[in-house]
Scaffold this motif. Structure first.
Motif, mmCIF file in Angstrom:
data_model
loop_
_atom_site.group_PDB
_atom_site.id
_atom_site.type_symbol
_atom_site.label_atom_id
_atom_site.label_comp_id
_atom_site.label_asym_id
_atom_site.label_seq_id
_atom_site.Cartn_x
_atom_site.Cartn_y
_atom_site.Cartn_z
ATOM 1 N N ILE A 180 7.838 18.180 -39.570
ATOM 2 C CA ILE A 180 6.662 17.326 -39.444
ATOM 3 C C ILE A 180 5.752 17.762 -38.299
ATOM 4 C CG2 ILE A 180 7.706 15.590 -37.941
ATOM 5 C CD1 ILE A 180 6.242 13.503 -39.715
ATOM 6 N N ASN A 181 6.295 18.393 -37.292
ATOM 7 C CA ASN A 181 5.453 18.775 -36.158
ATOM 8 C C ASN A 181 4.883 20.184 -36.278
ATOM 9 O OD1 ASN A 181 7.716 20.284 -35.647
ATOM 10 N ND2 ASN A 181 8.091 19.465 -33.616
ATOM 11 N N GLN A 182 5.218 20.905 -37.305
ATOM 12 C CA GLN A 182 4.752 22.282 -37.413
ATOM 13 C C GLN A 182 3.260 22.372 -37.725
ATOM 14 O OE1 GLN A 182 6.999 24.664 -36.395
ATOM 15 N NE2 GLN A 182 8.095 22.760 -35.997
ATOM 16 N N GLY A 183 2.760 21.507 -38.595
ATOM 17 C CA GLY A 183 1.334 21.526 -38.922
ATOM 18 C C GLY A 183 0.454 21.285 -37.712
ATOM 19 N N PRO A 184 0.704 20.203 -36.960
ATOM 20 C CA PRO A 184 -0.107 19.976 -35.755
ATOM 21 C C PRO A 184 0.020 21.100 -34.733
ATOM 22 C CG PRO A 184 1.008 17.967 -36.374
ATOM 23 C CD PRO A 184 1.557 19.050 -37.264
ATOM 24 N N ILE A 185 1.188 21.702 -34.625
ATOM 25 C CA ILE A 185 1.356 22.804 -33.675
ATOM 26 C C ILE A 185 0.446 23.964 -34.068
ATOM 27 C CG2 ILE A 185 2.950 24.606 -32.888
ATOM 28 C CD1 ILE A 185 5.156 22.458 -32.947
ATOM 29 N N LEU A 186 0.431 24.295 -35.348
ATOM 30 C CA LEU A 186 -0.433 25.385 -35.803
ATOM 31 C C LEU A 186 -1.907 25.052 -35.582
ATOM 32 C CD1 LEU A 186 1.387 26.482 -39.057
ATOM 33 C CD2 LEU A 186 1.343 27.652 -36.851
ATOM 34 N N ALA A 187 -2.275 23.795 -35.832
ATOM 35 C CA ALA A 187 -3.661 23.383 -35.606
ATOM 36 C C ALA A 187 -4.021 23.498 -34.121
ATOM 37 C CB ALA A 187 -3.879 21.959 -36.106
ATOM 38 N N MET A 188 -3.116 23.094 -33.236
ATOM 39 C CA MET A 188 -3.387 23.187 -31.802
ATOM 40 C C MET A 188 -3.514 24.635 -31.350
ATOM 41 S SD MET A 188 -1.119 20.173 -30.078
ATOM 42 C CE MET A 188 0.317 20.261 -31.131
ATOM 43 N N ILE A 189 -2.662 25.490 -31.893
ATOM 44 C CA ILE A 189 -2.730 26.906 -31.527
ATOM 45 C C ILE A 189 -4.066 27.499 -31.964
ATOM 46 C CG2 ILE A 189 -1.769 29.191 -32.030
ATOM 47 C CD1 ILE A 189 1.008 27.796 -32.100
ATOM 48 N N GLU A 190 -4.478 27.201 -33.198
ATOM 49 C CA GLU A 190 -5.754 27.728 -33.687
ATOM 50 C C GLU A 190 -6.921 27.177 -32.874
ATOM 51 O OE1 GLU A 190 -8.684 29.759 -35.454
ATOM 52 O OE2 GLU A 190 -6.539 30.138 -35.594
ATOM 53 N N ASN A 191 -6.860 25.905 -32.533
ATOM 54 C CA ASN A 191 -7.941 25.317 -31.744
ATOM 55 C C ASN A 191 -8.012 25.954 -30.356
ATOM 56 O OD1 ASN A 191 -10.104 23.418 -31.769
ATOM 57 N ND2 ASN A 191 -8.980 22.321 -30.188
ATOM 58 N N TYR A 192 -6.867 26.212 -29.759
ATOM 59 C CA TYR A 192 -6.844 26.879 -28.453
ATOM 60 C C TYR A 192 -7.398 28.295 -28.573
ATOM 61 C CZ TYR A 192 -5.119 29.194 -24.292
ATOM 62 O OH TYR A 192 -5.035 29.926 -23.145
ATOM 63 N N ARG A 193 -7.024 28.982 -29.639
ATOM 64 C CA ARG A 193 -7.414 30.365 -29.839
ATOM 65 C C ARG A 193 -8.911 30.521 -30.099
ATOM 66 N NH1 ARG A 193 -8.218 34.088 -33.427
ATOM 67 N NH2 ARG A 193 -8.131 32.778 -35.262
ATOM 68 N N SER A 194 -9.457 29.685 -30.979
ATOM 69 C CA SER A 194 -10.831 29.899 -31.411
ATOM 70 C C SER A 194 -11.772 28.707 -31.201
ATOM 71 C CB SER A 194 -10.844 30.248 -32.902
ATOM 72 O OG SER A 194 -10.481 29.117 -33.680
ATOM 73 N N GLY A 195 -11.235 27.516 -30.930
ATOM 74 C CA GLY A 195 -12.071 26.327 -30.800
ATOM 75 C C GLY A 195 -12.573 25.809 -32.139
ATOM 76 N N LEU A 196 -12.001 26.289 -33.236
ATOM 77 C CA LEU A 196 -12.482 25.946 -34.574
ATOM 78 C C LEU A 196 -12.496 24.440 -34.834
ATOM 79 C CD1 LEU A 196 -13.304 26.785 -37.476
ATOM 80 C CD2 LEU A 196 -10.861 26.825 -38.014
ATOM 81 N N LEU A 197 -11.407 23.752 -34.528
ATOM 82 C CA LEU A 197 -11.324 22.322 -34.843
ATOM 83 C C LEU A 197 -12.310 21.501 -34.026
ATOM 84 C CD1 LEU A 197 -7.473 22.048 -35.212
ATOM 85 C CD2 LEU A 197 -9.187 22.282 -37.000
ATOM 86 N N TRP A 198 -12.455 21.821 -32.740
ATOM 87 C CA TRP A 198 -13.431 21.100 -31.924
ATOM 88 C C TRP A 198 -14.836 21.340 -32.467
ATOM 89 C CZ3 TRP A 198 -11.808 17.227 -29.563
ATOM 90 C CH2 TRP A 198 -10.661 17.228 -28.797
ATOM 91 N N ARG A 199 -15.139 22.598 -32.809
ATOM 92 C CA ARG A 199 -16.471 22.925 -33.312
ATOM 93 C C ARG A 199 -16.761 22.183 -34.614
ATOM 94 N NH1 ARG A 199 -15.802 27.919 -33.948
ATOM 95 N NH2 ARG A 199 -15.917 28.067 -36.199
ATOM 96 N N LEU A 200 -15.812 22.199 -35.549
ATOM 97 C CA LEU A 200 -16.012 21.495 -36.816
ATOM 98 C C LEU A 200 -16.158 19.993 -36.602
ATOM 99 C CD1 LEU A 200 -13.489 23.397 -39.112
ATOM 100 C CD2 LEU A 200 -15.992 23.566 -39.117
ATOM 101 N N SER A 201 -15.396 19.446 -35.661
ATOM 102 C CA SER A 201 -15.484 18.012 -35.380
ATOM 103 C C SER A 201 -16.841 17.651 -34.802
ATOM 104 C CB SER A 201 -14.384 17.593 -34.409
ATOM 105 O OG SER A 201 -13.115 17.789 -34.998
ATOM 106 N N ARG A 202 -17.338 18.482 -33.901
ATOM 107 C CA ARG A 202 -18.655 18.215 -33.305
ATOM 108 C C ARG A 202 -19.771 18.283 -34.342
ATOM 109 N NH1 ARG A 202 -16.717 21.609 -28.977
ATOM 110 N NH2 ARG A 202 -16.205 20.295 -27.224
#
Length: 114
Positions: free
Chosen positions: A51-73
């Motif tokens: 259950i925690n693997q998906g959020p971990i991958l999302a956090m890693i990608e967000n740290y790496r590229s900022g993709l999730l923050w950018r899409l959210s903004r």
């Protein structure tokens, strides 16, 4: 993840991937209730939690590229909801990008917010 695998290898990585958790600061001469103590590497869990693997991958990608923050903004609905919840426009939300211009003047709120 590469660094964790390099440092801890098979101690932290098992048949199904990374184990749930570990604590390298656990340097006590105790037998834990669950998990295991691995020499100088500390305590390592023996369970897997998918259950925690998906959020971990999302956090890693967000740290790496900022993709999730950018899409959210860029998401007007999410930003409008955050502003309605009290998040300030001079912070992460930056509501100025959402406010339409009317004959060179800014409206106090977009009409859809009423």
């Amino acid at each position: 993840m590469d660094e964790m695998y390099r440092r801890y290898g098979s101690v932290l990585f098992g048949e199904y991937g990374f184990l749930d958790s570990f604590n390298p600061s656990f340097q006590y001469d105790l037998i834990p209730d669950h998990g295991r103590r691995v020499g100088d590497l500390g305590w390592v869990d023996t369970r897997y939690y998918g259950i925690n693997q998906g959020p971990i991958l999302a956090m890693i990608e967000n740290y790496r590229s900022g993709l999730l923050w950018r899409l959210s903004r860029e998401d007007a609905v999410l930003r409008r909801g955050l502003e309605r919840a009290g998040f300030r426009a001079d912070g992460w939300v930056n509501a100025d990008a959402l406010r339409p211009k009317l004959d060179g003047r800014r409206l106090s709120r977009p009409p859809s917010w009423r």
